[in-house]
Scaffold this motif. Structure first.
Motif, PDB file in Angstrom:
ATOM      1  N   ARG A 146       1.785  -0.178  -7.289  1.00 26.87           N
ATOM      2  CA  ARG A 146       0.809  -0.904  -6.475  1.00 26.87           C
ATOM      3  C   ARG A 146       1.408  -1.243  -5.106  1.00 26.87           C
ATOM      4  NH1 ARG A 146       0.796  -5.758  -5.387  1.00 26.87           N
ATOM      5  NH2 ARG A 146       2.031  -6.454  -7.151  1.00 26.87           N
ATOM      6  N   VAL A 147       2.655  -1.677  -5.080  1.00 29.36           N
ATOM      7  CA  VAL A 147       3.326  -2.001  -3.817  1.00 29.36           C
ATOM      8  C   VAL A 147       3.445  -0.746  -2.949  1.00 29.36           C
ATOM      9  CG1 VAL A 147       5.537  -2.701  -2.786  1.00 29.36           C
ATOM     10  CG2 VAL A 147       4.571  -4.016  -4.690  1.00 29.36           C
ATOM     11  N   LEU A 148       3.801   0.366  -3.562  1.00 25.66           N
ATOM     12  CA  LEU A 148       3.904   1.622  -2.821  1.00 25.66           C
ATOM     13  C   LEU A 148       2.549   2.012  -2.239  1.00 25.66           C
ATOM     14  CD1 LEU A 148       5.804   3.893  -1.957  1.00 25.66           C
ATOM     15  CD2 LEU A 148       5.278   5.038  -4.120  1.00 25.66           C
ATOM     16  N   HIS A 149       1.504   1.845  -3.022  1.00 28.78           N
ATOM     17  CA  HIS A 149       0.151   2.139  -2.544  1.00 28.78           C
ATOM     18  C   HIS A 149      -0.209   1.235  -1.363  1.00 28.78           C
ATOM     19  CE1 HIS A 149      -4.015   3.378  -2.598  1.00 28.78           C
ATOM     20  NE2 HIS A 149      -4.345   2.095  -2.600  1.00 28.78           N
ATOM     21  N   GLU A 150       0.048  -0.052  -1.491  1.00 26.00           N
ATOM     22  CA  GLU A 150      -0.251  -0.995  -0.411  1.00 26.00           C
ATOM     23  C   GLU A 150       0.573  -0.686   0.838  1.00 26.00           C
ATOM     24  OE1 GLU A 150       0.289  -4.824  -2.213  1.00 26.00           O
ATOM     25  OE2 GLU A 150      -1.557  -4.648  -3.386  1.00 26.00           O
ATOM     26  N   ALA A 151       1.823  -0.305   0.640  1.00 20.79           N
ATOM     27  CA  ALA A 151       2.673   0.064   1.781  1.00 20.79           C
ATOM     28  C   ALA A 151       2.121   1.303   2.484  1.00 20.79           C
ATOM     29  CB  ALA A 151       4.105   0.307   1.320  1.00 20.79           C
ATOM     30  N   SER A 152       1.594   2.246   1.720  1.00 17.50           N
ATOM     31  CA  SER A 152       1.037   3.461   2.332  1.00 17.50           C
ATOM     32  C   SER A 152      -0.166   3.127   3.210  1.00 17.50           C
ATOM     33  CB  SER A 152       0.670   4.489   1.266  1.00 17.50           C
ATOM     34  OG  SER A 152      -0.451   4.072   0.511  1.00 17.50           O
ATOM     35  N   ILE A 153      -0.954   2.138   2.802  1.00 17.87           N
ATOM     36  CA  ILE A 153      -2.097   1.716   3.618  1.00 17.87           C
ATOM     37  C   ILE A 153      -1.617   1.104   4.923  1.00 17.87           C
ATOM     38  CG2 ILE A 153      -4.039   0.078   3.716  1.00 17.87           C
ATOM     39  CD1 ILE A 153      -4.326   0.569   0.633  1.00 17.87           C
TER      40      ILE A 153
END
Length: 148
Positions: free
Chosen positions: A133-140
């Motif tokens: 989830r953190v990786l996904h949020e960082a990608s945004i």
């Protein structure tokens, strides 16, 4: 955030982005003619696929290159059958650039190969749901930064 923390974050982001981009650039689709395509040419095709037909000037502005550089990139793409120049109906001096079906195919296949590479590498990290989830949020957030 302190100036020192901001500097450290910017440095880590730059290094991680550079290394990841280099790995991703090594993965690309190859058509039956085994023609070479530069990253800049792939970027032009991706822009045309995402945003549609552009004038040469608008395309140069979008990709942040000079008009002569864009003209050379488009010429190479035309020679490979990936892009086409279309004269403007009202102004004969103006030319629009569009992607061909072959160009679209190269973009789609290259992007899918790159996505598969990332999926494989992310899976190898065996991340927790929270880390994913953190990786996904960082990608945004990285996309927002890239679009400035």
């Amino acid at each position: 955030m302190t100036s020192e923390n901001l500097h450290e974050t910017a440095t880590e982001l730059r290094l991680a982005t550079f290394r990841l981009a280099r790995r991703l650039r090594s993965v690309r689709a190859v058509d039956s003619r085994n023609t070479a395509m530069s990253d800049a040419q792939l970027g032009v095709l991706a822009a045309l696929r995402a945003h549609g037909r552009h004038s040469l000037t608008a395309l140069a502005d979008r990709e942040r290159v000079t008009a002569p550089t864009m003209s050379a990139l488009v010429t190479g793409l035309e020679e490979q059958g990936y892009a086409i120049r279309i004269p403007d109906d009202q102004d004969r001096r103006r030319v629009h650039v569009d992607i061909t079906p072959a160009g679209e195919s190269i973009v789609v296949e290259t992007f899918e190969r790159r996505t598969q590479l990332l999926m494989t590498e992310i899976a190898e990290l065996d991340l927790t749901e929270d880390e994913l989830r953190v990786l996904h949020e960082a990608s945004i957030l990285m996309r927002k930064l890239a679009e400035l």
